[in-house]
Motif scaffolding. Sequence first.
Motif, PDB file in Angstrom:
ATOM      1  N   SER A 200       0.866  -1.121   0.147  1.00 17.46           N
ATOM      2  CA  SER A 200      -0.099  -0.016  -0.150  1.00 17.46           C
ATOM      3  C   SER A 200       0.785   1.373  -0.087  1.00 17.46           C
ATOM      4  CB  SER A 200      -0.861   0.190   1.227  1.00 17.46           C
ATOM      5  OG  SER A 200      -1.652  -1.093   1.256  1.00 17.46           O
ATOM      6  N   VAL A 204      -2.521   5.587   1.373  1.00 15.43           N
ATOM      7  CA  VAL A 204      -3.608   4.893   1.772  1.00 15.43           C
ATOM      8  C   VAL A 204      -3.606   4.242   3.285  1.00 15.43           C
ATOM      9  CG1 VAL A 204      -4.362   2.315   1.020  1.00 15.43           C
ATOM     10  CG2 VAL A 204      -4.008   4.158  -0.564  1.00 15.43           C
ATOM     11  N   LEU A 208      -6.087   4.721   6.109  1.00 15.03           N
ATOM     12  CA  LEU A 208      -6.760   3.344   6.177  1.00 15.03           C
ATOM     13  C   LEU A 208      -8.000   3.587   7.065  1.00 15.03           C
ATOM     14  CD1 LEU A 208      -6.674   0.461   4.768  1.00 15.03           C
ATOM     15  CD2 LEU A 208      -5.462  -0.155   6.850  1.00 15.03           C
ATOM     16  N   VAL A 226     -10.318  -0.146  -0.743  1.00 17.20           N
ATOM     17  CA  VAL A 226      -9.974   1.340  -0.708  1.00 17.20           C
ATOM     18  C   VAL A 226     -10.778   2.259  -1.556  1.00 17.20           C
ATOM     19  CG1 VAL A 226      -8.122   3.162  -0.706  1.00 17.20           C
ATOM     20  CG2 VAL A 226      -7.769   0.774   0.132  1.00 17.20           C
ATOM     21  N   PHE A 230      -9.257   7.868  -2.759  1.00 15.42           N
ATOM     22  CA  PHE A 230      -8.128   8.100  -1.781  1.00 15.42           C
ATOM     23  C   PHE A 230      -6.923   7.082  -2.471  1.00 15.42           C
ATOM     24  CE2 PHE A 230     -11.777   8.306   1.131  1.00 15.42           C
ATOM     25  CZ  PHE A 230     -11.121   9.084   1.806  1.00 15.42           C
ATOM     26  N   THR A 231      -7.099   6.829  -3.728  1.00 11.35           N
ATOM     27  CA  THR A 231      -6.131   6.158  -4.476  1.00 11.35           C
ATOM     28  C   THR A 231      -5.399   6.893  -5.649  1.00 11.35           C
ATOM     29  OG1 THR A 231      -7.387   5.240  -6.136  1.00 11.35           O
ATOM     30  CG2 THR A 231      -7.053   3.889  -4.124  1.00 11.35           C
ATOM     31  N   HIS A 321      -1.984  -3.127  -6.883  1.00 10.54           N
ATOM     32  CA  HIS A 321      -3.407  -2.311  -6.943  1.00 10.54           C
ATOM     33  C   HIS A 321      -3.611  -1.628  -8.261  1.00 10.54           C
ATOM     34  CE1 HIS A 321      -2.139  -1.902  -2.338  1.00 10.54           C
ATOM     35  NE2 HIS A 321      -2.772  -3.327  -2.505  1.00 10.54           N
TER      36      HIS A 321
END
Length: 359
Positions: A200, A204, A208, A226, A230-231, A321
């Motif tokens: 991560s 992130v 979290l 997520v 927020f990415t 991710h």
Amino acid sequence: MSKQRIPGLYWDKRTRKGSVDKQIQGIGRVRHRFTASTWQEAQAEYHKAIGGAKTKMTAPVFKTFREAATKYLNEEKKSSLSRDAGCLANLDPWIGLLQIDQIHQGTLAPYIEHRQKQGIKSSTVVRELAVVRRILTLASRVWRDMNNQPWLIVTPLLRMPNWKDAAQAYPLSKDEQRRLFKELPDHLTEMAVFAVNTGSRESVVAELRWSWEIRVPEIGSSVFLVPGKFTKNGTNCLIVLNSVVQTLIESRRNKHKTHVFDYRGNPVARMNNSAWKKAWLRAGLPVGSDVLSGPHNLRHSFARRLRSIGIPLETRKELMHHIDGDITVHYSPAEAGELLKAVEKLTKEEGVTMLRLPT
């Protein structure tokens, strides 16, 4: 004076002098003096004056970049908005008072040159210019004035600088991870353990939240989904938890109402703080402008560990991710289980005990 043929147009054939004096609804009074040799020329001057007044009335009135930046900061909802505000603060003395239609590669060039002379990394300037581009895109595609006209007619093309000065990632060996984790304060150690076992990003990990946790009984574990806001790429990402991270998560449960990680009752805004930097130095890890020394190295460490134990490329991409979508659409429990098996292999590595929670 010749006979008036058009309301508001006056022309004297003898003196060849004329004028326009006309009240137009929605525009106001139009007044214009001219010299014309013929009646046809006088009419042309009349239409030119009226047309010019209408064009001036309907022409867009461009906002300043400072006004556009203020609107952006007041309306945009994103976790990195404070960073964007810092970027805009740097840019404001250079372009803040320019109209947004005056923002382009040419007017930005002095700022880019200034930042380079300051020794600022080109990646930092790219991040700053990305905020400018985002604002100009909103101004042309989303924002409208009272007449439903866009703030900006077209978004200019901005060329991002690349001075070939990017710092290189520094994946940590097992021994280096052990030394670093020993020097970190406990709350950063916990966050680092999570990052190096999930891949991560720092943002992130800091954000979290318990509300992102989803129980998956079929695999005997929870996952975290997520939200895209927020990415980095704006898409949802799935985080699976190996046994090391599951133990960590359970130890954190009920410590904070909303966030998984906190420090003295408050969410941790960032990992790459002074405590991290001091621990990095005490651990004897490399520093310099050509090497990264922040928490992002944990992500690279995770990727290298996956590769070293033979996890296939496609699985590594998903675990890093580089995915899109919602777990209910794209992941069955079986598929989530396959990802879990991959990260669980990390716990079987020789020396993995140093990745566990500090006692």
